[in-house]
Enzyme design. Sequence first.
Site, PDB file in Angstrom:
ATOM      1  N   GLY A  79       3.916  -4.763  -2.706  1.00  0.00           N
ATOM      2  CA  GLY A  79       3.120  -3.547  -2.868  1.00  0.00           C
ATOM      3  C   GLY A  79       1.706  -3.746  -2.367  1.00  0.00           C
ATOM      4  CB  ALA A  80      -1.270  -4.337  -3.187  1.00  0.00           C
TER       5      ALA A  80
ATOM      6  CD  GLU B  87      -3.172 -11.564  -6.050  1.00  0.00           C
ATOM      7  OE1 GLU B  87      -2.726 -12.566  -6.633  1.00  0.00           O
ATOM      8  OE2 GLU B  87      -2.445 -10.619  -5.670  1.00  0.00           O
TER       9      GLU B  87
ATOM     10  CG  HIS C 105      -1.914  -5.187 -10.291  1.00  0.00           C
ATOM     11  ND1 HIS C 105      -0.901  -5.333 -11.207  1.00  0.00           N
ATOM     12  CD2 HIS C 105      -1.840  -6.293  -9.497  1.00  0.00           C
ATOM     13  CE1 HIS C 105      -0.260  -6.466 -10.986  1.00  0.00           C
ATOM     14  NE2 HIS C 105      -0.809  -7.063  -9.936  1.00  0.00           N
ATOM     15  CD  GLU C 106      -2.818  -6.224  -5.859  1.00  0.00           C
ATOM     16  OE1 GLU C 106      -3.182  -7.415  -5.716  1.00  0.00           O
ATOM     17  OE2 GLU C 106      -1.671  -5.909  -6.211  1.00  0.00           O
TER      18      GLU C 106
END
Length: 837
Positions: free
Chosen positions: A254-255, A257, A290-291
Amino acid sequence: MKEVNPLHYTIHIEPDLNHFEFSGVTEIVMEAARPIKEITLNAAELAFSSCAIEQGGEFVECPFSIDPEREEITISLSGEMAGKIRAKMEFQGEINSKMAGFYRSVYTTGQGRKYAAVTQFQENDARRAFPCFDHPVNKAVFAVEMVIDENLAALSNMPVREERMVGGGRKLVIFEETPRMSTYLLFFGVGEFEFIEDPGEVLVRAATMPGMKEHARFGLAFGRKSLEFCEDYYGIRYPLPKLDLIAIQDFAAGAMENWGAITFRENLLLRHENITSRGGEERICEVIAHEIAHHWFGNLVSPSDWKYLWLNESFATYFGFTVVNHYHPEWDIWSQFLHAETDRAFERDALLKTFPIELPGEEPVVINVSTSPIIYNKGASILRQVEGYIGTDTFREGLRHYLKKHAYACASSHDLWRAFEEVSGGPITRMMKIWVEQPGFPLLEVKQDGTSLLLTQKRFTCLPNACRQAWLIPVTVKVFYDTGTCQVMKALMEGETARIDIGHGAAAYKVNYGQTGFYRVKYHEEKNLQELGSRVARKELPPEDRWGIQNDLYALCMSGDVSLDGYLDFLSHFAGEDAFLPLVSISANLSHAYLVMDGARRERVAATGKSLFERALSTIGYEPNPAEQHTVSILRDQILYPAVLYGSEAVKEFALKKFTSLMKGRAVHRDILKSVMQAGALHGNEEVFAWLDRRFKSSPSEDERVNVLVALGGFRERTMIEKVQHYTLHEVPERNRFIPVRFLAANQQAIPFMWEWYVASLNLLEQLHPDHYERVIESIVPVCGLAREKEVRAFFSRYVPKKESTRDVIKLSLEKLDINARMRERSEGESHFQVHH
């Protein structure tokens, strides 16, 4: 490798986007604690032309050897060396198409197909881009520079320090040095990036492919808010001068960090007007938060070993929701947390073959279908339980203490427990070791014994187990009395049994009131369950408790403790339900039962769903209303298509009318667009398929492309199903091929054909990203394997030894198949509500 520690990397990369190759030079300053004769680093899929060690101010060539299986390169020194050592390595590699390491991402402009090159290093893929000590404990400072075409832009974790032309239409881009950090957080990329900026003490930017930057404004604004919240909550300033939010088309997860350079799937950063639903906007915000939370949990303080990865992911998951709730309390985000996070964790952890949150062993941890619901979802749910137990202020102070103590270093689970214990004084270490180091979760069996409640705990699994496990459980009970009063009681359950005094005149009691505890509840008295049902019907219990009662009951249905008829009978108490959380959970449970059951049982499931969802839709309205609650908008899109599937003529007529308008070029509201497309495919033909194909290939929005792929999974006719199967493998980009497979595997008409298709398509499916191939297996086996269990098991008994990486997901999928087969078999002999003791 532990006897040598890296201090500083200088990484020079020259990518060639025409031939998908790159050359590189890496210099590493490291420190050897004692004399050594060789240096071993991680390297994979790199071709080395030279390795040298600095001696007397000059680099001297050294012999080296490569072990592809261990993904290592070993440099032999000319003699023993200790203290600071400087090594220089020259190498070449491929800009691959695997969405891991240094890889290429395709995008389309008016000039045709073009490519960007970006990195994705978590967990162990930095070694595919440069030689390194590729473990989170080996933190170092990184200085990155790239030589790229002059018309392109380069990105990395830090701002550009210098840019200058080097001839031949190329330029050198040199970045500032990073803070001390782990290899998996490094990022570099090159492409036709376009930027929008939010200046401030920290520059926040969004980077997109050409023509997409205006769609990043929504995400950019929330990125700034998330950064401000985290700085305030954790009491530590963000230490980098800039933060980039980067939208990438080909992205496996999804992503990611990366410190100062977060990468996203496009639909998780870019908001398209009139296409991205309100649920999609919320998901963008939650993922961004979240990230950014990771920049403290994971980046500033990293896990000392991959077994502690939950310290990154559980906290980032939990704070993704915390940040969104802070800025949008009207979104009722904690209801969605229970559905999206806690329920997913319950489902995964109810299997016999599960994992503790802190994964055992010394092997590198891989985030996959088997582990992610534990590391992310269960871990975050346990944090919610801890915060509920020790209190919000104490929770925050404990986290601040932990982060400040271990900043720019690494930590393990006990470091966090110690921080919590130092500020709370409670038995946090004992409690958390029990929850984090052992697999599974408890079922509390409850019965009234005079003026007390007798609680007994045991591990809950859907299949029979002989486990003797116990947990330290914070228990909250709400007792309703004959007098019309009520009382909330709290206790800490330490052994296999416990008693809670509730006094005289108790009419009903709800255990796990507020649903902060990570456990299931089984009530022994049917009278109490029916009393709670009456309070559900009158909405005297809040939505999360209405959710918890029915969701626990369905889990007991899956384990064989309650009949399916008993669960469906109990749903009569929800006839007037209009809240998001209970209804979306009922929808998911009925969907599962509809796929698993057959004959009259399936018909009863459909009739129950049809009645519930028709009534709910008539209450909230078929058409979205700008003034309605956020969760109402999301709920409608969750129950509109099931209502059509279960035979509602009124809802079908509405949805197909909307789909006809859509095919004629008229707009359909973004919050029902997915459901309308699904209904159109369900009743669709070749013409509908052709329209969906055109929409998929012409839409600039990844959001809409995903909606089309979801809809494609819904065709009923066999010829159309086969067409979608072929289309999935040959027309859909690799990053999204698992999506139509997932929905075909949940399509009652497609299920009979999915297993043979899987076996016949194995060579192509195995080429998917490993995470995506696991999703394919998990989607197909548990339901499409019904009525052919022996065949499926025999196939995988031969397959797993040849494909060891699939062992965990296949175990998981076969256990789910066993659960479903037993559930179907039991239902054939059940005809009334029955709780087995």
